[in-house]
Design a protein around this motif. Structure first.
Motif, short mmCIF file in Angstrom:
data_model
loop_
_atom_site.label_atom_id
_atom_site.label_comp_id
_atom_site.label_asym_id
_atom_site.label_seq_id
_atom_site.Cartn_x
_atom_site.Cartn_y
_atom_site.Cartn_z
N GLU A 241 -10.43 1.18 3.59
CA GLU A 241 -10.91 1.66 2.30
C GLU A 241 -11.63 0.56 1.54
N ALA A 242 -11.33 -0.69 1.87
CA ALA A 242 -11.96 -1.83 1.19
C ALA A 242 -12.21 -2.94 2.21
N THR B 200 0.83 -1.20 0.00
CA THR B 200 0.00 0.00 0.00
C THR B 200 0.86 1.26 0.00
N CYS C 192 -7.66 -4.40 -4.90
CA CYS C 192 -6.94 -3.40 -4.10
C CYS C 192 -5.71 -2.90 -4.87
N LYS C 193 -5.04 -3.82 -5.55
CA LYS C 193 -3.85 -3.45 -6.32
C LYS C 193 -4.23 -2.56 -7.51
N VAL D 204 -16.49 -1.09 -0.82
CA VAL D 204 -15.63 0.07 -0.61
C VAL D 204 -16.44 1.14 0.11
N LEU E 296 -6.32 0.63 -3.37
CA LEU E 296 -7.11 0.70 -2.14
C LEU E 296 -6.30 0.16 -0.97
N ASN E 297 -6.46 0.76 0.18
CA ASN E 297 -5.74 0.33 1.37
C ASN E 297 -6.73 -0.25 2.38
N PRO E 298 -6.89 -1.57 2.44
CA PRO E 298 -7.85 -2.16 3.38
C PRO E 298 -7.44 -2.02 4.84
#
Length: 291
Positions: free
Chosen positions: A64-65, A19, A53-54, A79, A58-60
């Motif tokens: 964010e996800a 991330t 995410c990639k 999301v 997105l940064n879980p």
């Protein structure tokens, strides 16, 4: 194991994503920390989550996800609405938006009202949103029906205007900026998504919420925790500290140790001595008790 399963496992082993804040998103991390719900995700579902995410950056770890799985139902990737709004504001072609609700008046007239205010006697029937994009002659408009989205969960019952307006917003933003938001859906758009999603930042390396729930369940069986008084964890804290661990900062690899210690723990029984006493009057008039 068939060829497809072998291919999935091979791809999963190679699937990693770093991330913007430096955390490494791997299959093991997803399974241990980032799955919401009570189901067991498949390798393919984990792979799809990592790849989304990639692809969408997105940064879980900062929520964010979300990867949601209940029972044997297919997993959902959702999301947060804030991601949609932030992505839109970052796009140089974004020129603002308007959004609101659709109501039917007492006279049967259909009205689109900006905001989330419904007056007494009106019936909520939907939501709308207009997104303004540079060099577009007309705004991108989304008009959504309440009956297609409304769920029987608490938030939809308490704040239906807010929820249906949000569905209209994310639908319009996704249509306006497909390159930024393709494949991304808010939890309000998905029927079997939980009413509320965890919002705390994920701390990798520490015990997950599910692991702690398992520990407290066993602790209650051993008399170290009472579900009738859930805020009182003092006995369990004392148990952990007596064995050299901190319950609030319990590490992921310490969970099995604590569970093993709990399984071997035997509560001490209070010894009650049932004894009869009789009064004895001394010569000086004092009264004493004698067994």
């Amino acid at each position: 194991m068939n060829n497809i399963q072998v291919a999935n496992k091979s791809a999963l082993a190679l699937a990693e994503f770093q991330t913007e804040t430096g955390q490494i998103l791997s299959a093991e991390t997803v399974k241990n920390y980032l799955v919401n719900g009570n189901g067991n995700v498949t390798d393919q579902e984990v792979l799809m989550f990592i790849e989304l995410c990639k692809a969408q950056h997105l940064n879980p770890f900062i929520r964010e996800a979300y990867l949601i799985k209940f029972g044997s139902s297919p997993a959902n990737i959702v999301v947060g609405k804030d991601v949609f709004v932030k992505r839109a504001h970052r796009n140089p072609d974004y020129e603002g938006m308007r959004a609101g609700i659709v109501v039917a008046t007492k006279d049967g007239e259909i009205k689109e009202r900006e905001g989330s205010l419904k007056t007494p006697g009106e019936e909520l029937i939907g939501g709308w949103c207009e997104v303004y994009v540079k060099n577009k002659k007309h705004p991108i408009k989304s008009l959504v029906s309440l009956e297609e989205y409304s769920k029987s969960q608490a938030t939809w019952k308490q704040m239906p205007m807010v929820m249906i307006r949000k569905c209209a917003i994310v639908t319009a933003l996704r249509e306006a900026f497909p390159e930024d938001l393709a494949g991304m859906y808010d939890s309000a758009e998905i029927k079997n998504a939980p009413d509320k999603l965890l919002e705390k930042e994920v701390k990798v390396g520490y015990a997950t919420t599910g692991q702690k729930q398992g520990i407290m369940k066993l602790a209650s069986m051993k008399g170290l925790y009472d579900y009738e008084n859930p805020k009182d964890i003092s006995k369990m804290q004392e148990f952990c500290e007596s064995n050299g661990y901190c319950l609030k900062e319990l590490k992921f690899d310490e969970v099995d140790i604590i569970l093993d210690l709990l399984s071997k723990y035997e509560p001490k029984e209070e010894v009650v001595i049932d004894t009869e006493f009789k009064e004895v009057v001394e010569d000086d008039g004092q009264v004493t008790l004698e067994v």
